[in-house]
Write a protein that holds these residues in place. Sequence first.
Motif, short mmCIF file in Angstrom:
data_model
loop_
_atom_site.label_atom_id
_atom_site.label_comp_id
_atom_site.label_asym_id
_atom_site.label_seq_id
_atom_site.Cartn_x
_atom_site.Cartn_y
_atom_site.Cartn_z
N ARG A 132 2.24 -5.51 5.28
CA ARG A 132 2.04 -6.42 4.15
C ARG A 132 3.12 -6.21 3.08
N TRP A 135 -3.31 -3.76 -9.56
CA TRP A 135 -3.79 -2.40 -9.77
C TRP A 135 -3.08 -1.76 -10.95
N GLY A 156 -8.31 -1.38 6.14
CA GLY A 156 -7.66 -1.51 4.83
C GLY A 156 -7.57 -2.97 4.41
N GLU A 157 -7.06 -3.78 5.31
CA GLU A 157 -6.90 -5.21 4.99
C GLU A 157 -8.23 -5.89 4.72
N GLU A 205 3.19 7.18 2.69
CA GLU A 205 3.83 5.89 2.97
C GLU A 205 2.84 5.08 3.81
N THR A 206 3.24 4.68 4.96
CA THR A 206 2.39 3.76 5.71
C THR A 206 1.49 4.50 6.69
N GLU A 233 -5.63 2.19 -1.78
CA GLU A 233 -5.47 0.79 -2.22
C GLU A 233 -5.54 -0.18 -1.04
N ASP A 234 -6.70 -0.20 -0.43
CA ASP A 234 -6.94 -1.11 0.70
C ASP A 234 -5.86 -1.00 1.76
N GLY A 235 -5.41 0.21 2.00
CA GLY A 235 -4.52 0.44 3.13
C GLY A 235 -3.06 0.21 2.88
N HIS A 236 -2.69 -0.02 1.62
CA HIS A 236 -1.27 -0.22 1.35
C HIS A 236 -0.47 1.06 1.54
N TYR A 237 -1.13 2.19 1.34
CA TYR A 237 -0.45 3.45 1.65
C TYR A 237 -1.43 4.34 2.39
#
Lengths: 429, 489, 525
Positions: B104, B157, C277-278, C396-397, C436-440
Amino acid sequence: MSLGDYYYEMSHCHRCSLCKFTPFQIIKSRRFAYGCPSIAFRNFHSWAAGGRVILAHAIVEGRLAEITETMEQIVFECTMCGSCQSQCRTYNYNLNPIEVMQELRTYFVEQGHLIPEHSMLVDALKREDNVFGEPKANRGNWAQDLDVKDINQEKADVFFHVGCRISYDQEFWQVARAAVNIMKKAGADIGIAGKDEACCGGRIYEMGYRGNFINYADDFLSRVKASGASKIVVMCADCNGTLKEYYPLVDKKPDVEILHISEYISRLLRQDNIRFTHKVPLRITYHDPCHLGRRGEPGVKWEGEYRRIKPHIFAPVPEKPIKLGLNGCYEAPREIIKSIPGIELVEMERNRLFSWCCGAGAGVYEAFDDFASFSAKERIEEAMATGADALVTACPWCERNFKDTLESTGQDIKIYDIMELVSMAVGGV
Amino acid sequence: MIPKKNFKKIIGSKYVIDDPQQLQDYASDNSYVSSRRPELVVRPRKSEEIQEIVKLARQKNLKLVPVSSGPPRFRGDTVPATDGAVVVDLSRMNRINWINRRNRVAVVEPGVTFDQLQQELDKVGLRSMFPLLPRGNKSVVGAFMEREPFTVPKYAWDLGDPVASSELVLGDGYCMRTGGGAGPGKTLEDQRKVGGAQKSPLSPLTMDVRRIAQGSQGSYAICTWLSLRCELLPELEKVFFVGAENLDKLIEISYRLMYLRLPDEMYILNSLNFACLLEKNPSRISALQEKLPPWILVTSIGGYGELPAEQFNYKNADVQKEVEKWGMSLEEKIGGIRGSFYRDKVLRKTSEDPYWKTRFKGDCREVFFLTSLSRTPEFIETAQQAAYENGHDPASIGVYLQLVMQGTGCHCEFDLYTSLAKAPGMEGFFNDLSQRIFNLGGYYSRPYGVWSELVYPYSDTFVKYARGLKDIFDPGNVMNPGKLCFKEN
Amino acid sequence: MSQPISEKAYDEFVEALGEDNISVDPGVLETYTYMNGLGQAGIGIQWMFRPIAVTLPGSVEEVQAVLRICARYGLKFKAHSTAWWALALATCPNCVLMDMRRMNNLEINVTDSFAVTEPYVTAGETQVETMKYGLNPHLVGAGPNASNLASGTSMQGTGGTSVRTSMQERNLLAVEWITPAGEVLKLGSLNTPNAGWFCGDGPGPSLRGMMRGAAGNMGGNGVFTRAALKLYPWYGPPYECEGTPPFFDSSDIPNSYLRYVVWDDRDNEAEALLRLGEAEILDYNNRWAAGAFTSAMSISNEEYLEMEEKGEYKEKFGNGFWTFFLNAESERALEYKIKVFEKIVSETGGVIYETTIFGKRSHEIAIQNAVKAVWIGKAAYMPTSANTGAVPFSYETIDQGYKHALPISLDVKEEHIARDKMLSEGRDNCYMCIDEDGHYMHIEHACLVDMWEPKGEPTGACIKGAARSMEQGIGFFYCSMPGSPRDMVMYSKYMAKIQRLLDPYSIANNTTTRPYELITPVEEL
């Protein structure tokens, strides 16, 4: 055990600061989130259990060239209430801060680092068999004209030990007398030592005078044996904790049942030997004395060492009993209270195992009165926050410290011993 | 003397502009910042070229003013504050370097516009965050490097969002990457080979130069790319309205819906701004306004991901229920405008010409600041009072309230509509209103133009350190000097 | 080695703070020398530098006074709150410690969902107050006993609730910051009278970007005396718990769902995390493995050994397990969240377990982690009482975490466990959480070490892991790293200059903000 025998505990402290707090799982507010009066008063980490454990560690490792007065203050400005011990359990039960702190006191005394007020108390005790230095001959005055057996003259089933505070603090005599009458009326065969009663020695044990303590333990046990009693009932929570926790640690465990007065009255209630016939219309909150609760659970002597069982895992050998405070007496006083018609019991946030110390124990009342007042004031504020009319407890030392503090702070709440409520509930005796 | 030859050598003659008429386009904007024509405009294509340009600027003591959006501009940050400035127009750097659905993320250069980005994101089922109906030529990088608020507050955020990583050419010529883009992989491709996607916001190490550069109007660095967090594109999406005579209930509803994290788009407009978004003609704007309640909460509910329909349904039901608690209702139509129409015109769209803020009277001066949503009525009353006292029609003020930082703050914007001819004469009112807002506690987090003169006198220590950072990252003071608190440098 | 503090300096401290708030007693100083905080085993020693004095400032003015006196007498300073981290105390001689204990005020702005906190307010204390209003602070994985402010201003502050409550660094709003030069630097909206504390960025540039150095701010850049932190929704009544330690007795949380999940296949697990997460449905997530679970479940080392031998947890959780918590505002919302959750888990081959799978204890661990982050710290200490991490601690990811960071740390651990350099708890003791909902994704791999163990040698794991991470191009300490030696030097140069700006008299005990200054003085760059 000596101080060095606790090296495992010292070198494995996590420095997590949990010893300062009431468990985070159960706190209800920020206001009453702290568990340790000592660090709450002094703020330096040294005054937390973790800090004292570090101090002990430094001594054992030879990192300190000398012991200073401040170190003495660190070690002894603590009521040994055991809050740290209960909370430290979060991470590892093999850490026992209260034991380290107790051994540190003993070490300091053995090395001659004494608190003057404590020395005076010990001298007084040696002279007159009580912590106040009051004439021994007056010890039994509280029971004057009371129709009760003298165990020096005849046997009794229940050896009733009132303790130094009650014996010499006239304000509590009526409570003790009422206790005797209530128990007798319930059919109990009570005997007292009267003027021959001597201190259980608990206070001096906590102050680090282990050698002297053993003498008092011996004396106490011989009196118990002579009485023929099958049970000891104590009025004072300090005596309760001493007999249950400390005596076994020095191989002086009494062979008889030990009960605090609240436990005995609760039993008599259940057996229907006591009936509460009078209403006591009060909203009260109950303070768990430390030595009835978490410092009132049976002690188990352990001698062993920490051994490497596997790489990176060291464990006590033999297995060490877990000292948590769970087996203290919390419910008996509450059963009594809830049985009294008209009473409304509201709990403080820090209750039972997490009770905030009154500030009187382990020589603090004698030597650090500002700290003792601070601790009591905090507890009284917590009691008042419940909206209760009265703060009830089951230890004359707690009561004395609360009452003394009320005089100086002007806080407005009544202080009762649980036996006063019982007395009211039975219509007075 | 500007070394045009050197610039031509770096980027090619075609992209070095010295034609006075073209230069004039950069000399002023729709703000009250004093007009000043640059000496030159250069239009690089690559970050290496920008590094060379910065080095040249340092050698020759030139002043660089980065610009990435096309006109009309409104903030004054791209108008040179010094003579002899060189505008670095980044619009040629218009590549979308990477879009990655899995993580994303989109990595974009400064010349990329919102339409351009969203068109590509549509193909992979992602959406970018959008400010409220930006201009067609508005730079995505320009917007988010200036911490422009966007319309989906649940994804806001942090005030710097949706920016993740960045590449910045600092004033000393060094090309620094921040966030996940910092490394260790030397190239972004190297990083991606080991699962990197330029997502981590913090770095290099744990300092955060991106944060320092954001909101700085190019005073520390020129940004050559940003990586942006993207979110899933709704498969089902509906726009709803809650209209009210009085703002107070809409404020409470906004707080509550924000707390529940239910809506996607959510903001409050007054009827004037609502009408300006949808109509192009002044009379049609007025006509639409007549049909609208004074205040409108615009919100959208989306269904996306694993079970879009079910997600939509539960959110829809819950939002309806919440709104009803205030005795109000969620409408699919307001003033004759359907939610679907609004969605097609505004959501994730750029403004058709003319730019919506110029439709009502031809020009606009923006006054915006941050505050708490609960305090916005005080500021609105102040704006109206200030308008009245300055002879400006209060009914010509558009209002836009946008929650930021997931509701912790609110971007409060007053769009002062005026004609091109009357705009200069409105400066007194603009300054007066700005001062009143400051006195009341409106926070100019982005202190453009005169706002910097209000904020910085109260922030001595902050100014000292901001200037200290300027000395570190831009020792030659080549980066857009004279902006913010750097006026004396 | 520190010299004793001069009498004049001591007198000035007494005048500024009061006699009760300064100590130079060796016993007191020693209690501030011992450290066994998180990560200590990597340092390898328990006694850090003995401070020259310990102070307890109670106000901004007192902090400034301490700094002034340090500058005057050539002393260093370092501030700490709960100090539960390996480098929290003095790491150089002649250091005056500031124990921020007396600064413990907390105010809650319910309307705008933030709290203004002083340094010594723990996350647990903040939470018990904010939950009364349906709000929740972020709790770092270390636990509720950690300072909220410290993780916001000085470290990153990730934790299991980060999927919903972000990491604390990103929750920071306005800040009151006393620089080493003694100036009061205000960030964000504090720079406007009457604005309040709601914003930490600007005006203009955000100086939040210069708060930290190489690895947070270990006292290098000043003292943060107050900070506003974002709060998040907590749907339902305040968490309730009674009972007794160690495991207590939590009340059920209405409208919520709590489970353990196991995947056998790591690729599927990674896919599931991406999708979860998404889906934006999680309120807590944390991965650990059988070793950590045994640590959490056991109350003594003896019990740990028994449980380990029995092997029950290894059987179910040997390949890692996740704890997931969903907290919803309505029954409808919960129903949807559960449906999506179960769909994703099932489609990726995950197995869902009730949290009572191993009895009440395992339920209490799950719920108390989800709400209070209580047991994460325990899993880092039991049974050895010291720990470090096998880097990389990536941030990171999800793919980088699973496919690149985890294998490095597993290999490094395996090599060290084989030679008894650290505790053998099944090799995999890797902690993960998505933020944060899977952003990291954050991943860190705990290594447990007993400092008494003769073969113990954990520092090598950190170094080896760091080297392999760099070799493969992965950042190894909560952040990304500069790519080349040249880049490292440049970043260090900037950090050094920033610190010089903040600390012109060089009084900060700046352990980690300028890693290269000792090697290359700033002036030479």
